[in-house]
Scaffold this motif. Structure first.
Motif, PDB file in Angstrom:
ATOM      1  N   PHE A   6       0.859  -1.193   0.000  1.00 58.64           N
ATOM      2  CA  PHE A   6       0.000   0.000   0.000  1.00 58.64           C
ATOM      3  C   PHE A   6       0.890   1.236   0.000  1.00 58.64           C
ATOM      4  O   PHE A   6       1.618   1.487   0.955  1.00 58.64           O
ATOM      5  N   SER A   7       0.818   2.009  -1.088  1.00 60.88           N
ATOM      6  CA  SER A   7       1.665   3.192  -1.229  1.00 60.88           C
ATOM      7  C   SER A   7       0.895   4.503  -1.213  1.00 60.88           C
ATOM      8  O   SER A   7       1.468   5.558  -0.920  1.00 60.88           O
ATOM      9  N   ARG A   8      -0.375   4.459  -1.517  1.00 59.61           N
ATOM     10  CA  ARG A   8      -1.163   5.682  -1.594  1.00 59.61           C
ATOM     11  C   ARG A   8      -1.450   6.247  -0.198  1.00 59.61           C
ATOM     12  O   ARG A   8      -1.628   5.502   0.762  1.00 59.61           O
ATOM     13  N   ARG A   9      -1.537   7.558  -0.153  1.00 58.84           N
ATOM     14  CA  ARG A   9      -1.881   8.227   1.106  1.00 58.84           C
ATOM     15  C   ARG A   9      -3.249   7.784   1.604  1.00 58.84           C
ATOM     16  O   ARG A   9      -3.464   7.609   2.804  1.00 58.84           O
ATOM     17  N   SER A  10      -4.180   7.620   0.693  1.00 57.00           N
ATOM     18  CA  SER A  10      -5.529   7.214   1.080  1.00 57.00           C
ATOM     19  C   SER A  10      -5.519   5.828   1.718  1.00 57.00           C
ATOM     20  O   SER A  10      -6.218   5.578   2.708  1.00 57.00           O
ATOM     21  N   SER A  11      -4.718   4.920   1.166  1.00 58.34           N
ATOM     22  CA  SER A  11      -4.630   3.572   1.725  1.00 58.34           C
ATOM     23  C   SER A  11      -3.968   3.589   3.093  1.00 58.34           C
ATOM     24  O   SER A  11      -4.380   2.868   4.013  1.00 58.34           O
ATOM     25  N   PHE A  12      -2.935   4.400   3.235  1.00 59.84           N
ATOM     26  CA  PHE A  12      -2.237   4.531   4.519  1.00 59.84           C
ATOM     27  C   PHE A  12      -3.215   4.997   5.598  1.00 59.84           C
ATOM     28  O   PHE A  12      -3.269   4.445   6.706  1.00 59.84           O
ATOM     29  N   ALA A  13      -4.012   6.024   5.281  1.00 61.83           N
ATOM     30  CA  ALA A  13      -4.983   6.542   6.254  1.00 61.83           C
ATOM     31  C   ALA A  13      -6.012   5.478   6.607  1.00 61.83           C
ATOM     32  O   ALA A  13      -6.391   5.322   7.774  1.00 61.83           O
ATOM     33  N   TRP A  14      -6.478   4.744   5.615  1.00 56.67           N
ATOM     34  CA  TRP A  14      -7.484   3.700   5.844  1.00 56.67           C
ATOM     35  C   TRP A  14      -6.948   2.605   6.760  1.00 56.67           C
ATOM     36  O   TRP A  14      -7.621   2.181   7.705  1.00 56.67           O
ATOM     37  N   LEU A  15      -5.721   2.176   6.524  1.00 59.19           N
ATOM     38  CA  LEU A  15      -5.149   1.073   7.298  1.00 59.19           C
ATOM     39  C   LEU A  15      -4.699   1.484   8.692  1.00 59.19           C
ATOM     40  O   LEU A  15      -4.629   0.643   9.594  1.00 59.19           O
ATOM     41  N   THR A  16      -4.390   2.753   8.890  1.00 56.52           N
ATOM     42  CA  THR A  16      -3.816   3.199  10.167  1.00 56.52           C
ATOM     43  C   THR A  16      -4.809   4.006  11.001  1.00 56.52           C
ATOM     44  O   THR A  16      -4.415   4.727  11.909  1.00 56.52           O
ATOM     45  N   ASP A  17      -6.076   3.890  10.681  1.00 52.53           N
ATOM     46  CA  ASP A  17      -7.108   4.571  11.463  1.00 52.53           C
ATOM     47  C   ASP A  17      -6.944   6.083  11.403  1.00 52.53           C
ATOM     48  O   ASP A  17      -7.052   6.782  12.415  1.00 52.53           O
ATOM     49  N   GLY A  18      -6.679   6.594  10.187  1.00 56.28           N
ATOM     50  CA  GLY A  18      -6.616   8.040   9.997  1.00 56.28           C
ATOM     51  C   GLY A  18      -5.230   8.638   9.982  1.00 56.28           C
ATOM     52  O   GLY A  18      -5.095   9.868  10.011  1.00 56.28           O
ATOM     53  N   GLY A  19      -4.184   7.829   9.914  1.00 56.07           N
ATOM     54  CA  GLY A  19      -2.825   8.355   9.885  1.00 56.07           C
ATOM     55  C   GLY A  19      -2.499   9.022   8.558  1.00 56.07           C
ATOM     56  O   GLY A  19      -3.071   8.708   7.521  1.00 56.07           O
ATOM     57  N   GLU A  20      -1.553   9.944   8.591  1.00 58.24           N
ATOM     58  CA  GLU A  20      -1.154  10.687   7.392  1.00 58.24           C
ATOM     59  C   GLU A  20       0.294  10.356   7.046  1.00 58.24           C
ATOM     60  O   GLU A  20       1.186  10.483   7.897  1.00 58.24           O
ATOM     61  N   SER A  21       0.515   9.935   5.801  1.00 63.34           N
ATOM     62  CA  SER A  21       1.869   9.608   5.360  1.00 63.34           C
ATOM     63  C   SER A  21       2.450  10.675   4.457  1.00 63.34           C
ATOM     64  O   SER A  21       3.532  10.512   3.910  1.00 63.34           O
TER      65      SER A  21
END
Length: 348
Positions: A6-21
């Motif tokens: 998962f490389s997209r920012r949207s995927s990161f937020a989804w998987l981390t409960d709202g985290g921002e990459s």
């Protein structure tokens, strides 16, 4: 499949409960990759990002860090970790199958925590946009208004990937009015997509100075009637193409056949500004707990709010107590409509 990247920012937020990459707001790709295997979860990031991500974003979520030098390319690091196993990805990566469309379907139904965050975001965005709108004065430029909205949202930790502002004649001329130096005389339209915790809401508001001309008021009522029909029809299990067909018929019923072809009508929203645009041949159904933002438009007017499609009925989440509203009854459902905000005085 042995792993997923998962490389997209949207995927990161989804998987981390709202985290921002994100470091670069202009990029959909974040500063870190998350790699999941059946047994383990990794975060892959350069050495100048890893400490911040572990300490301020990921905390105790259990991701194993895999760090590389900021001078290096991340691709060899990912390939080494995958070790030739079959892998999917939410973007184009060597040796991986691109499956972002499948990833998006997994997050259509928002979980209770996601719904709560989206409700908060919707309420705050509506409040902030309303406060800025009440401060608009004739002679203000579209760019000035957009900057005020962006700054006020940023003060509350809310990003604005989309801000459109149109004054007077530009509203009817352009459906996507990027702000210019044009000054407001009597009428202004504000369109906002606001994002926090990776989630997005959308809304449109219109402000008029002085008495509203009858033809403008009639078009505004018509577009709000179309919006109410779309909102009421957005129920779990219903085919999206069926709702879109209703929109086509609603335009005809309003006396504007074919007007729907001049601009998209919106669709599901969440971790993207739109997961896809609804159409007459859309193959998907409305999911329970899915967010939608319909945006019907007629010459010089537009209506848009964000809703949650729930078993109990559609819930409009971009409402504001300070904004003038009225209720349209669709069947057994009362739909809140945001009226045009009328302010006194206009540029002579």
């Amino acid at each position: 499949m042995g792993a997923f990247v998962f490389s997209r920012r949207s995927s990161f937020a989804w998987l981390t409960d709202g985290g921002e990459s994100s470091v670069d707001e202009a990029s959909v790709i974040g500063a870190a990759d998350l790699i999941l295997t059946p047994q383990r979860a990794f975060v892959v990031a350069p050495n100048n990002e890893m400490d911040r991500l572990l300490e301020e974003v990921l905390g105790d979520q259990g991701y194993e860090p895999l760090t590389y030098s900021w001078r290096e390319d991340r691709i060899p690091v990912i390939e080494k970790l995958l070790q030739g196993r079959a892998a999917g990805s939410d973007t184009l990566l060597p040796g991986c199958s691109e499956l972002y469309g499948d990833v998006k379907t997994l997050r259509y139904s928002l979980l209770p925590g996601e719904q709560a965050r989206l409700r908060f975001l919707g309420k705050e965005t509506a409040r902030i946009v309303g406060e800025v709108c009440r401060q608009i004065r004739p002679g203000d430029s579209e760019i000035k208004i957009a900057a005020a909205i962006k700054g006020s949202l940023a003060d509350e930790g809310i990003a604005a990937p989309v801000i459109l502002v149109a004054a007077d004649g530009r509203i009817a001329r352009y459906r996507h009015p990027v702000p210019t130096n044009k000054e407001v005389e009597r009428l202004v339209m504000i369109v906002v997509c606001a994002r926090r915790w990776g989630l997005t809401v959308a809304l449109t508001r219109m402000v008029h100075f002085g008495p509203v001309p009858q033809d403008l008021r009639e078009r505004f009522n018509l577009v709000n009637n179309i919006s109410a029909q779309l909102i009421n029809a957005t129920t779990p299990g219903r085919p999206v193409k069926e709702i879109f067909s209703l929109a086509v018929n609603a335009y005809t019923g309003a006396g504007y056949p074919g007007e729907w072809e001049k601009h998209h009508q919106g669709g599901p929203i969440g971790y993207d500004t739109r997961d896809y645009l609804a159409s007459l041949d859309c193959p998907t159904l409305v999911h329970e707990g899915q967010a939608f933002a319909w945006n019907p438009s007629l010459p010089g007017v537009k209506a848009e709010d964000t809703i949650l499609a729930l078993a109990t009925g559609p819930e409009i989440i971009t409402t504001s107590e300070a904004w003038p509203t009225r209720v349209l009854t669709q069947g057994k459902t009362n739909i809140i409509i945001h009226e045009m905000l009328i302010l006194q005085g206009h540029k002579s």
